[in-house]
Design a protein around this motif. Structure first.
Motif, PDB file in Angstrom:
ATOM      1  N   ILE A  63       0.894  -1.260  -0.100  1.00  0.00           N
ATOM      2  CA  ILE A  63      -0.096   0.136   0.227  1.00  0.00           C
ATOM      3  C   ILE A  63       1.044   1.202  -0.204  1.00  0.00           C
ATOM      4  CG2 ILE A  63      -2.009  -1.158   1.356  1.00  0.00           C
ATOM      5  CD1 ILE A  63      -0.909   0.181   3.743  1.00  0.00           C
ATOM      6  N   HIS A  64       0.393   2.449  -0.224  1.00  0.00           N
ATOM      7  CA  HIS A  64       0.945   3.649  -0.359  1.00  0.00           C
ATOM      8  C   HIS A  64       0.140   4.696   0.178  1.00  0.00           C
ATOM      9  CE1 HIS A  64      -1.246   3.730  -4.214  1.00  0.00           C
ATOM     10  NE2 HIS A  64      -1.328   4.988  -3.986  1.00  0.00           N
ATOM     11  N   LYS A  65       0.770   5.798   0.810  1.00  0.00           N
ATOM     12  CA  LYS A  65      -0.070   6.820   1.134  1.00  0.00           C
ATOM     13  C   LYS A  65      -0.773   7.639   0.027  1.00  0.00           C
ATOM     14  CE  LYS A  65       2.421   7.883   5.463  1.00  0.00           C
ATOM     15  NZ  LYS A  65       3.675   7.245   5.553  1.00  0.00           N
ATOM     16  N   PHE A  75      -4.521   5.303   2.769  1.00  0.00           N
ATOM     17  CA  PHE A  75      -3.792   4.537   2.244  1.00  0.00           C
ATOM     18  C   PHE A  75      -4.596   3.917   0.922  1.00  0.00           C
ATOM     19  CE2 PHE A  75      -2.429   4.675   6.526  1.00  0.00           C
ATOM     20  CZ  PHE A  75      -1.107   4.674   6.240  1.00  0.00           C
ATOM     21  N   ALA A  76      -3.657   3.419  -0.021  1.00  0.00           N
ATOM     22  CA  ALA A  76      -4.675   2.630  -1.116  1.00  0.00           C
ATOM     23  C   ALA A  76      -3.593   1.728  -1.774  1.00  0.00           C
ATOM     24  CB  ALA A  76      -4.785   3.592  -2.398  1.00  0.00           C
ATOM     25  N   LEU A  77      -4.077   0.551  -2.245  1.00  0.00           N
ATOM     26  CA  LEU A  77      -3.093  -0.662  -2.794  1.00  0.00           C
ATOM     27  C   LEU A  77      -2.246   0.173  -3.917  1.00  0.00           C
ATOM     28  CD1 LEU A  77      -5.772  -3.645  -3.130  1.00  0.00           C
ATOM     29  CD2 LEU A  77      -3.844  -3.171  -1.517  1.00  0.00           C
ATOM     30  N   GLU A  90       3.839   6.947  -8.905  1.00  0.00           N
ATOM     31  CA  GLU A  90       3.669   8.567  -9.222  1.00  0.00           C
ATOM     32  C   GLU A  90       2.515   8.916  -9.711  1.00  0.00           C
ATOM     33  OE1 GLU A  90       6.491   6.583 -10.159  1.00  0.00           O
ATOM     34  OE2 GLU A  90       7.973   7.042  -8.415  1.00  0.00           O
ATOM     35  N   HIS A  91       1.440   8.590  -9.166  1.00  0.00           N
ATOM     36  CA  HIS A  91       0.107   9.002 -10.116  1.00  0.00           C
ATOM     37  C   HIS A  91      -0.493   9.961  -9.076  1.00  0.00           C
ATOM     38  CE1 HIS A  91      -0.884   5.285  -7.513  1.00  0.00           C
ATOM     39  NE2 HIS A  91      -1.633   5.973  -7.132  1.00  0.00           N
ATOM     40  N   VAL A  92      -1.536  10.613 -10.087  1.00  0.00           N
ATOM     41  CA  VAL A  92      -2.443  11.713  -9.059  1.00  0.00           C
ATOM     42  C   VAL A  92      -3.428  11.087  -8.508  1.00  0.00           C
ATOM     43  CG1 VAL A  92      -4.313  13.429  -9.949  1.00  0.00           C
ATOM     44  CG2 VAL A  92      -2.030  13.309 -11.319  1.00  0.00           C
ATOM     45  N   HIS A  93      -3.678  11.622  -7.375  1.00  0.00           N
ATOM     46  CA  HIS A  93      -4.660  11.403  -6.393  1.00  0.00           C
ATOM     47  C   HIS A  93      -5.936  12.528  -6.512  1.00  0.00           C
ATOM     48  CE1 HIS A  93      -1.762   8.887  -4.318  1.00  0.00           C
ATOM     49  NE2 HIS A  93      -2.659   8.058  -4.603  1.00  0.00           N
ATOM     50  N   PHE A  94      -7.127  11.726  -6.739  1.00  0.00           N
ATOM     51  CA  PHE A  94      -8.321  12.464  -6.957  1.00  0.00           C
ATOM     52  C   PHE A  94      -9.067  12.608  -5.818  1.00  0.00           C
ATOM     53  CE2 PHE A  94     -12.846  13.218  -8.267  1.00  0.00           C
ATOM     54  CZ  PHE A  94     -12.616  14.340  -9.189  1.00  0.00           C
ATOM     55  N   PHE A 103      -9.394   8.868  -4.708  1.00  0.00           N
ATOM     56  CA  PHE A 103      -9.092   7.713  -5.690  1.00  0.00           C
ATOM     57  C   PHE A 103      -7.835   7.755  -6.301  1.00  0.00           C
ATOM     58  CE2 PHE A 103     -13.373   8.886  -5.383  1.00  0.00           C
ATOM     59  CZ  PHE A 103     -14.158   7.803  -5.389  1.00  0.00           C
ATOM     60  N   CYS A 104      -7.040   6.548  -6.596  1.00  0.00           N
ATOM     61  CA  CYS A 104      -5.960   6.628  -7.463  1.00  0.00           C
ATOM     62  C   CYS A 104      -6.253   6.899  -8.909  1.00  0.00           C
ATOM     63  CB  CYS A 104      -5.249   5.212  -7.083  1.00  0.00           C
ATOM     64  SG  CYS A 104      -4.599   5.084  -5.286  1.00  0.00           S
ATOM     65  N   MET A 105      -5.654   7.708  -9.262  1.00  0.00           N
ATOM     66  CA  MET A 105      -5.694   7.812 -10.896  1.00  0.00           C
ATOM     67  C   MET A 105      -4.389   7.295 -11.506  1.00  0.00           C
ATOM     68  SD  MET A 105      -8.182  10.128 -11.495  1.00  0.00           S
ATOM     69  CE  MET A 105      -9.101   9.271 -10.297  1.00  0.00           C
TER      70      MET A 105
END
Ligand SMILES: [Zn+2]
Ligand SMILES: [Zn+2]
Ligand SMILES: [Zn+2]
Length: 140
Positions: A63-65, A75-77, A90-94, A103-105
């Protein structure tokens, strides 16, 4: 072997029911979760075990913050290529202004920045605020 068991095995963690439960809660949620969110969804919540689990999941690359600009740590997977040496999230979080979910983009990447001479890059995050798909549909 279930997909949750595979994730634990891949990241060299012993399979326990508690860990499997946490992974399946993340899988079913579809958005980032705080420790309190997890606690309320676990059938047998034990705060200390939960914090330890989140810590080792983060260390091992499960998981990452999900930084969303709010005071709540979520946290998300991770994407499948994260491991204990390096995260590749290294993705954008919405962040949805209505339901407050994050949400992980996964395929929208934070742009690389070119820093002036003498500055060293450590990490960066990018938050997009708006209204998620679910909230957008219900308010139309
Ligand atoms: Zn990661
Ligand atoms: Zn929403
Ligand atoms: Zn994410």
């Amino acid at each position: 072997m279930t997909s949750s068991e595979k994730i634990l095995k891949q990241h060299n963690l012993r399979i326990t029911q508690f860990r499997l439960d946490v992974i399946s809660i993340f899988n079913n949620a579809g958005h980032a979760l705080s420790a309190a969110d997890l606690e309320s969804r676990l059938s047998d919540p034990d705060r200390i075990t939960l914090y330890r689990t989140l810590k080792s999941f983060e260390d091992k690359g499960i998981i990452h913050k999900a930084v969303d600009g709010t005071q709540t740590q979520k946290f998300a997977l991770c994407e499948s290529d994260c491991n204990e040496h390096h995260h590749h999230d290294e993705h954008v979080h919405f962040h949805c202004r209505l339901c407050e979910n994050t949400f992980c983009m996964d395929h929208v990447y934070v742009p690389k920045v070119v820093l002036p001479h003498g500055f060293t890059f450590k990490d960066s995050s990018m938050i997009v605020n708006g209204i998620c798909e679910k909230c957008g549909v219900t308010t139309l």
